[in-house]
Design a protein around this motif. Structure first.
Motif, mmCIF file in Angstrom:
data_model
loop_
_atom_site.group_PDB
_atom_site.id
_atom_site.type_symbol
_atom_site.label_atom_id
_atom_site.label_comp_id
_atom_site.label_asym_id
_atom_site.label_seq_id
_atom_site.Cartn_x
_atom_site.Cartn_y
_atom_site.Cartn_z
ATOM 1 N N HIS A 71 0.881 -1.180 0.000
ATOM 2 C CA HIS A 71 0.000 0.000 0.000
ATOM 3 C C HIS A 71 0.918 1.229 0.000
ATOM 4 C CE1 HIS A 71 -3.877 1.920 0.529
ATOM 5 N NE2 HIS A 71 -3.420 2.625 1.556
ATOM 6 N N GLU A 83 -0.587 8.281 8.012
ATOM 7 C CA GLU A 83 -1.419 7.078 7.985
ATOM 8 C C GLU A 83 -0.680 5.883 8.572
ATOM 9 O OE1 GLU A 83 -4.292 7.879 4.106
ATOM 10 O OE2 GLU A 83 -2.247 7.144 3.797
ATOM 11 N N ALA A 133 -1.870 3.737 11.913
ATOM 12 C CA ALA A 133 -2.001 2.277 11.901
ATOM 13 C C ALA A 133 -1.163 1.653 13.014
ATOM 14 C CB ALA A 133 -1.573 1.722 10.545
ATOM 15 N N LYS A 162 -2.889 2.015 16.376
ATOM 16 C CA LYS A 162 -3.966 1.033 16.536
ATOM 17 C C LYS A 162 -3.414 -0.361 16.819
ATOM 18 C CE LYS A 162 -7.292 3.409 13.551
ATOM 19 N NZ LYS A 162 -8.066 3.341 12.277
ATOM 20 N N LEU A 197 -4.049 -3.157 9.016
ATOM 21 C CA LEU A 197 -4.956 -2.062 9.383
ATOM 22 C C LEU A 197 -4.863 -0.927 8.373
ATOM 23 C CD1 LEU A 197 -4.305 -2.039 13.242
ATOM 24 C CD2 LEU A 197 -6.441 -2.688 12.129
ATOM 25 N N ARG A 206 -3.973 -1.280 5.219
ATOM 26 C CA ARG A 206 -4.474 -1.783 3.934
ATOM 27 C C ARG A 206 -6.004 -1.802 3.888
ATOM 28 N NH1 ARG A 206 -1.732 -5.083 0.152
ATOM 29 N NH2 ARG A 206 -3.068 -6.443 -1.099
ATOM 30 N N ASN A 207 -6.624 -2.071 5.058
ATOM 31 C CA ASN A 207 -8.093 -2.079 5.195
ATOM 32 C C ASN A 207 -8.758 -2.971 4.141
ATOM 33 O OD1 ASN A 207 -10.567 -1.398 6.304
ATOM 34 N ND2 ASN A 207 -10.813 0.420 5.013
ATOM 35 N N GLU A 247 -11.012 -6.142 2.287
ATOM 36 C CA GLU A 247 -12.389 -6.655 2.386
ATOM 37 C C GLU A 247 -12.421 -8.079 2.917
ATOM 38 O OE1 GLU A 247 -14.757 -6.127 -1.182
ATOM 39 O OE2 GLU A 247 -13.316 -4.615 -1.831
ATOM 40 N N GLN A 260 -9.089 -3.877 17.949
ATOM 41 C CA GLN A 260 -8.847 -3.149 16.698
ATOM 42 C C GLN A 260 -9.162 -4.041 15.491
ATOM 43 O OE1 GLN A 260 -8.201 -0.045 16.326
ATOM 44 N NE2 GLN A 260 -7.735 0.526 18.451
ATOM 45 N N LEU A 312 -11.932 -3.660 12.536
ATOM 46 C CA LEU A 312 -11.584 -3.783 11.122
ATOM 47 C C LEU A 312 -12.462 -4.825 10.427
ATOM 48 C CD1 LEU A 312 -9.549 -3.087 8.797
ATOM 49 C CD2 LEU A 312 -8.143 -4.981 9.621
ATOM 50 N N LYS A 364 -16.925 -6.835 6.839
ATOM 51 C CA LYS A 364 -15.991 -7.560 5.979
ATOM 52 C C LYS A 364 -16.090 -9.058 6.249
ATOM 53 C CE LYS A 364 -12.638 -3.783 5.742
ATOM 54 N NZ LYS A 364 -13.413 -2.816 6.527
#
Length: 619
Positions: A479, A486, A490, A493, A532, A534-535, A537, A559, A563, A567
């Motif tokens: 990513h 960012e 992450a 978290k 985290l 990359r988030n 699906e 956390q 996430l 998903k």
């Protein structure tokens, strides 16, 4: 919290690792060599030189032209020197006194110097470019291979082929192009020069030199088989050495340093043994070449005395002829270097061929226009059976028919070898099912461009993958467009921000190869931070929090739970306490597949494998 890692002398600025640019143009390697390999089922050194040389034709043609011109200059230089010697004993040669020929000879040497400079600089740059092209092709082929390819390979042996053998080819190219062209030309023109001076002596000299050249060639050809053995042996040695260095923790923990020193010393014995015949060939060749320089001149002097013994011969022609002989004998040294060099390059070409000719089992559809550009709403294992390609006789997943829905969490549990980690490998498409199919939104996963599908997937494994680089490099991997802010968020978290800031260089601290100096918990937190950020699906967790203490585990699990909302999440569980809140648990047994399924509360009350696993873990 775990703060065991302290780096005091590893700032990123000292190592200068380039950061990927998301907007940079994708590198597309030249595939002509690969196509030729597939067509001919072999790889020749000459193909590498000609195909990649023509790609950089400006350099290649410059080298060819300058080498050819240099051959003329070398031959003319020997002729001009003979005229200088003749002119010192005569008033003039072709209307010029000795100092006139000396001026011409010096001019020839200046031109030869310029040509040699151009030849060396251009040939070295060409060699480096070809080496890089070949290495990129080898890297490309290694990256294209599926996981099963590496199951029985030593990484060190592959690295020898990737780095060592491509470097051998690069080293040989720089001198090879020059010598292959120049040596025959110099011999031909040197012979002409001798015939201009005295055709009878030239005839005898030519017979001697050409006979010697054939002898040198025949002797040098013995190199080929010997060098092939050396390259194979050193690949095995390097593979073993790198494997042991990679297991340095085991060596230190077991106190086997002396044992490894002794074992690795013995491991090099075949390498030394393989070099013995090569050393004998080298020694013999050198002795022949040194002796030939003197021997051929002695033969010429003897012939001149016996058959052409007059004042002009002894005072004018013979000294000039002996001087001109340099142009005929010098290429013998080049031939003696060309053949062993070609043997080394040919042996390395065969080693590289072994890497690039192997076709991967899986096709990742890299050039496919069928991109996965939708949300993952459903995953279905339909009649899936699986045997590992490395062990096709062993069935891991006998029959699997399950559907995973968006927004729900699923766990797979079972004893070692039951196939639970295989589920994650199929979802990541490390492997394809032996039978049946894996469908994403009712479409076969094999039909998609794999990269486009994996951009929707996040994976945290039990043994986290840490690359050599700083924290930014590791968290941003996959990513790359993420900002530093960012990355920081992450890491907060993932409960590792404070630890990172306690290191002398903070987020710019080099983590070391494979994160050697990080604790297991720190590695897992970094990888969780990566996910985290990359988030994804689809979230695949293979015992993602196994190396964390209970307090930190609960904080990070919260956390991850956040996430996982909206998903699909798949958890490979060894500790049943981590899957109490999942929507569905599948219990696997080796050779039988799924034997139970349900929620944690349902399964804990039901006699069966899950209850046995639970009771065993709490006894």
């Amino acid at each position: 919290m775990d703060q065991s890692f302290s780096a005091t002398n590893m700032p990123i600025s000292d190592v200068n690792i380039p950061n990927p640019k998301p907007d940079s143009k994708e590198y597309i390697p030249d595939d002509k060599i690969y196509k030729l390999v597939k067509e001919k089922n072999k790889l020749r050194f000459s193909w590498i030189v000609l195909i990649y040389g023509w790609k950089y034709k400006a350099l290649f043609l410059s080298v060819v032209f300058v080498v050819t011109f240099s051959a003329f200059l070398v031959s003319l230089n020997t002729l001009f020197l003979s005229y200088v010697l003749q002119a010192t004993r005569q008033e003039k040669v072709y209307g010029l006194a000795w100092y006139g020929w000396m001026a011409i000879t010096v001019s020839d040497l200046v031109l030869l110097y310029i040509c040699t400079y151009i030849r060396n600089s251009c040939s070295i740059m060409l060699a480096v470019k070809i080496e890089v092209e070949l290495r990129n092709l080898t890297i490309k082929r290694l990256l294209e291979q599926d996981i099963s390819y590496y199951s029985d390979k030593k990484i060190g042996k592959l690295m020898t082929k990737l780095v060592g053998d491509t470097n051998v080819i690069g080293n040989e190219i720089s001198g090879m192009i020059a010598w292959v062209i120049q040596a025959p030309l110099v011999i031909a023109m040197g012979t002409s020069t001798l015939f201009i001076l005295h055709w009878q002596l030239a005839l005898i000299a030519s017979l001697c030199v050409y006979s010697l050249a054939i002898l040198v060639i025949l002797f040098s050809l013995q190199y080929q088989k010997k060098v092939k053995i050396v390259r194979e042996v050193i690949s095995d040695v390097n593979g073993d050495v790198i494997d042991r260095i990679g297991a340095i923790k085991l060596v230190k923990a077991t106190g086997t340093r002396k044992y490894e020193e002794s074992r690795l010393n013995g491991l090099h014995e075949p390498y030394i043994k393989a070099f013995k015949p090569i050393s004998r060939i080298d020694g013999t060749l050198l002795a022949i070449l040194i002796a030939s320089d003197v021997l051929i001149n002695l033969i010429m002097i003897t012939v001149a005395i016996l058959f052409f013994n007059n004042s002009e011969m002894m005072n004018v022609t013979l000294p000039a002829f002996i001087s001109a002989m340099i142009g005929l004998t010098r290429p013998l040294w080049q031939i003696a270097a060309i053949i062993p060099g070609l043997s080394r390059a040919s042996a390395s070409s065969r080693q590289i061929y072994e890497v690039i000719e192997k076709e991967p089992i899986l096709d990742d559809k890299d050039k496919s226009v069928i991109l996965f550009d939708e949300n993952i709403s459903k995953i279905e294992f339909r009649q899936v059976k699986f045997n590992y390609p490395e062990k096709p006789e062993v069935n891991i997943v006998p029959k699997l028919n399950i559907t995973l829905e968006k927004g729900k969490s699923y766990a797979f549990v079972g004893e070692t070898g039951s196939g639970k980690s295989t589920i994650s490998k199929l979802l990541l498409r490390f492997y394809d099912p032996t039978e049946g199919c894996l469908l994403i939104n009712d479409k076969n996963i094999k039909d998609f461009n794999l990269k486009s599908y994996l951009s929707h997937v996040g994976y945290v494994e039990q043994e986290p993958s840490i690359i050599f680089g700083d924290v930014y490099d590791n968290v941003r991997y996959g990513h790359f467009q993420a900002t530093e802010e960012e990355v920081h968020e992450a890491c907060k978290k993932a409960q590792i921000d404070q630890i990172i800031n306690s290191w002398p260089y903070g987020y710019q601290t080099i983590l070391g190869e494979r994160g050697l100096l990080l604790s297991g918990g720190q590695k897992q937190r970094l990888v969780i931070a990566r996910i985290l950020l990359r988030n994804p699906e689809l979230l695949i967790l293979d015992e993602a929090t196994s190396a964390l203490d209970n307090i930190v585990e609960k904080e990070i699990q919260s956390q991850l739970n956040e996430l996982m909302k909206e998903k699909t999440s798949v958890i490979i569980a060894h500790r049943l306490s981590t899957i109490k809140d999942v929507d569905q648990i599948f219990v696997l047994v080796s050779g039988k597949g799924i034997v139970q399924q349900g929620t944690y509360k349902e399964l804990i009350k039901m006699p069966g494998k899950f209850k046995d696993l639970h009771d065993a873990g709490n006894s």
